[in-house]
Design an enzyme around this catalytic site. Structure first.
Site, mmCIF file in Angstrom:
data_model
loop_
_atom_site.group_PDB
_atom_site.id
_atom_site.type_symbol
_atom_site.label_atom_id
_atom_site.label_comp_id
_atom_site.label_asym_id
_atom_site.label_seq_id
_atom_site.Cartn_x
_atom_site.Cartn_y
_atom_site.Cartn_z
ATOM 1 N N LYS A 53 -4.868 6.418 -4.288
ATOM 2 C CA LYS A 53 -6.145 6.067 -3.680
ATOM 3 C C LYS A 53 -6.826 7.321 -3.108
ATOM 4 O O LYS A 53 -8.022 7.535 -3.317
ATOM 5 C CB LYS A 53 -5.936 5.012 -2.582
ATOM 6 C CG LYS A 53 -5.624 3.638 -3.150
ATOM 7 C CD LYS A 53 -5.102 2.637 -2.118
ATOM 8 C CE LYS A 53 -4.698 1.337 -2.824
ATOM 9 N NZ LYS A 53 -4.094 0.332 -1.940
ATOM 10 N N GLN A 97 -2.223 -0.116 4.095
ATOM 11 C CA GLN A 97 -1.441 -0.546 2.936
ATOM 12 C C GLN A 97 -0.467 -1.648 3.334
ATOM 13 O O GLN A 97 0.251 -1.535 4.330
ATOM 14 C CB GLN A 97 -0.692 0.670 2.346
ATOM 15 C CG GLN A 97 0.035 0.401 1.051
ATOM 16 C CD GLN A 97 -0.896 0.091 -0.130
ATOM 17 O OE1 GLN A 97 -2.065 0.462 -0.145
ATOM 18 N NE2 GLN A 97 -0.366 -0.603 -1.110
ATOM 19 N N ASP A 120 -11.024 -3.435 2.075
ATOM 20 C CA ASP A 120 -10.084 -4.279 1.327
ATOM 21 C C ASP A 120 -10.599 -5.721 1.227
ATOM 22 O O ASP A 120 -10.116 -6.495 0.403
ATOM 23 C CB ASP A 120 -8.739 -4.327 2.059
ATOM 24 C CG ASP A 120 -7.647 -3.527 1.375
ATOM 25 O OD1 ASP A 120 -7.732 -3.359 0.148
ATOM 26 O OD2 ASP A 120 -6.716 -3.100 2.076
HETATM 27 N N1 GUN Z 1 -0.771 -3.931 -1.225
HETATM 28 C C1 GUN Z 1 -0.850 -4.378 -2.495
HETATM 29 N N2 GUN Z 1 -2.137 -4.446 -2.889
HETATM 30 C C2 GUN Z 1 -2.881 -4.038 -1.845
HETATM 31 C C3 GUN Z 1 -4.271 -3.881 -1.649
HETATM 32 O O1 GUN Z 1 -5.117 -4.153 -2.517
HETATM 33 N N3 GUN Z 1 -4.647 -3.409 -0.441
HETATM 34 C C4 GUN Z 1 -3.745 -3.124 0.527
HETATM 35 N N4 GUN Z 1 -4.207 -2.701 1.696
HETATM 36 N N5 GUN Z 1 -2.447 -3.262 0.385
HETATM 37 C C5 GUN Z 1 -2.022 -3.710 -0.803
#
Ligand code: GUN
Length: 281
Positions: A53, A97, A120
């Site tokens: 990311k 995350q 998100d």
């Molecule tokens: N863990 C798995 N997928 C995601 C996501 O799209 N965002 C976040 N913050 N954590 C995740």
């Protein structure tokens, strides 16, 4: 014959090119979008995602900060970090995350993120807006799935979309997004009876369960569009929830794992971060 494999990397590159242009335009006004990514603990898969990311941000000119916090951090300390990022003017998007260590209340952490910086789309306010059809940050993976389906040239309108999985992150929101595209939607889950029969009715199948190769060719209608959200590690290899080798010969379009939905999730995050930045000025 044209390939029926949806190249998520290629679609992502195309979208990221246009996002790069948007970032350049903002930079001419001395504005730079900024994303903060917070990870707690040292789960290798989560670390990989977080680094991907941050790298994607840098590649298109978005400022990024990564906070790798120790497993032992308290919920209070994590909330304080979020408060700090909420009031940081350089940061327009905050991503924590998931999953978090079990002693930390995940929902409390998500609610602490300012809804305006919730790129998100997990905050209760954004989830609620999505439910009632108001403009909100769309969760990245579901938004990526819909974008990939649309880019096949097919429409969702009137189609039967069968979603397998009912998580807050993927299953529920992707069902809602399909509904807003005027699809007829069925959500299946671990207690669904006659799963194979229901999946077989799907013009579009979206698998988001986290069980390797559980969707087999006999469950899929000829000509269905198959979107595989699963990322499962089996003997060191990534495999989806769909038995790709079997199902690809039945589907009109299918996403591979890796290289399908995954890159789109990050692309939608970049897009949300740019939107958040624009809204803040
Ligand atoms: N863990 C798995 N997928 C995601 C996501 O799209 N965002 C976040 N913050 N954590 C995740």
């Amino acid at each position: 014959m044209m390939s029926n494999i949806i190249d998520g990397k290629q679609v992502s590159l195309e979208i990221r090119d246009s996002l790069t242009e948007e970032v350049k335009k903002l930079q001419k006004q001395d504005i730079q979008p900024g994303l903060a990514v917070v990870i707690v603990g040292s789960d290798p898969a989560s670390q990989t995602y977080v680094r991907a990311k941050a790298k994607a941000c840098n590649n298109i000119g978005i400022y990024s900060e990564v906070y790798e916090l120790p497993e032992e951090i308290t919920e209070q300390q994590l909330l304080e970090k979020i408060d700090e990022l909420n009031s940081d003017m350089r940061i327009h998007g905050i991503l924590v995350q998931l999953p978090l260590p079990k002693d930390i209340n995940e929902q409390a952490v998500i609610e602490r993120i300012s809804a305006d910086k919730d790129v998100d789309g997990f905050h209760i306010l954004n989830a609620g807006k999505l439910l009632v059809g108001q403009d909100s940050y769309l969760p990245c993976t579901p938004a990526g799935c819909i974008e990939l389906i649309k880019r096949t040239g097919e429409t969702l309108e009137g189609k039967h979309v069968v979603v397998i999985g009912r998580s807050n992150i993927v299953g529920k929101p992707v069902a809602l997004l399909s509904l807003y595209e005027n699809a007829t939607v069925t959500i299946c889950h671990s207690r669904t009876q006659n799963l194979a029969e229901i999946v077989k009715q799907g013009d579009i199948v979206i698998a988001a369960v986290g069980r390797p190769k559980m969707i087999t060719a006999d469950m899929v209608k000829d000509g269905a569009i198959v979107i595989d959200v699963g990322i499962n590690r089996v003997d060191g290899k990534l495999v989806g929830d769909v038995d790709f080798e079997q199902v690809k010969d039945k589907a009109s379009f299918i996403t591979p794992v890796p290289g399908g939905v995954g890159p789109m999730t990050i692309t939608m995050l970049l897009q949300n971060t740019i939107v958040a930045c624009k809204k803040s000025v």
